[in-house]
Design a protein around this motif. Structure first.
Motif, short mmCIF file in Angstrom:
data_model
loop_
_atom_site.label_atom_id
_atom_site.label_comp_id
_atom_site.label_asym_id
_atom_site.label_seq_id
_atom_site.Cartn_x
_atom_site.Cartn_y
_atom_site.Cartn_z
N UNK A 41 0.82 -1.29 -0.10
CA UNK A 41 0.03 0.09 -0.20
C UNK A 41 0.86 1.28 0.09
N UNK A 42 1.83 1.22 0.76
CA UNK A 42 2.67 2.37 0.94
C UNK A 42 3.47 2.74 -0.40
N UNK A 43 4.32 1.63 -1.03
CA UNK A 43 4.72 1.81 -2.40
C UNK A 43 3.92 2.02 -3.32
N UNK A 44 2.77 1.63 -3.14
CA UNK A 44 1.95 1.99 -4.60
C UNK A 44 1.39 3.48 -4.22
N UNK A 45 1.21 3.71 -3.14
CA UNK A 45 0.91 5.50 -2.93
C UNK A 45 2.13 6.38 -3.24
N UNK A 46 3.37 5.94 -3.09
CA UNK A 46 4.64 6.60 -3.47
C UNK A 46 4.68 6.77 -5.16
N UNK A 47 4.28 5.55 -5.50
CA UNK A 47 4.41 5.43 -7.20
C UNK A 47 3.19 6.37 -7.75
N UNK A 48 2.00 6.26 -7.27
CA UNK A 48 0.96 6.98 -7.67
C UNK A 48 1.18 8.48 -7.68
N UNK A 49 1.96 8.77 -6.53
CA UNK A 49 2.17 10.38 -6.24
C UNK A 49 3.36 10.88 -7.32
N UNK A 50 4.50 9.92 -7.58
CA UNK A 50 5.13 9.88 -8.57
C UNK A 50 4.74 10.14 -10.11
N UNK A 51 3.73 9.35 -10.48
CA UNK A 51 3.14 9.51 -11.67
C UNK A 51 2.29 10.57 -11.67
N UNK A 52 1.67 11.12 -10.75
CA UNK A 52 0.95 12.51 -10.64
C UNK A 52 1.86 13.64 -10.80
#
Length: 61
Positions: A41-52
């Motif tokens: 969950x944490x790594x997915x949120x970091x990746x989503x923030x990067x894509x954003x």
């Protein structure tokens, strides 16, 4: 660090975090331990923030 350096950094780190998130989700599915779920969950949120951030930087150009 100027804006171009930050965008360049996220251009390379975001796909790596995405691959890491996918492998962490896969590990959670295989093992079923809560620690893997929390990491996924944490790594997915970091990746989503990067894509954003990449989308936002491209929109500003």
């Amino acid at each position: 660090m100027d804006r171009a350096e930050r965008v360049w950094m996220f251009k390379w780190l975001t796909p790596l975090y995405t691959v890491l998130a996918l492998t962490t989700w896969w590990a959670w599915l295989r093992r079923g331990e809560w620690e893997w779920l929390a990491m996924a969950i944490v790594i997915t949120l970091v990746a989503a923030f990067g894509w954003w951030l990449l989308w936002w930087a491209r929109r500003r150009d």
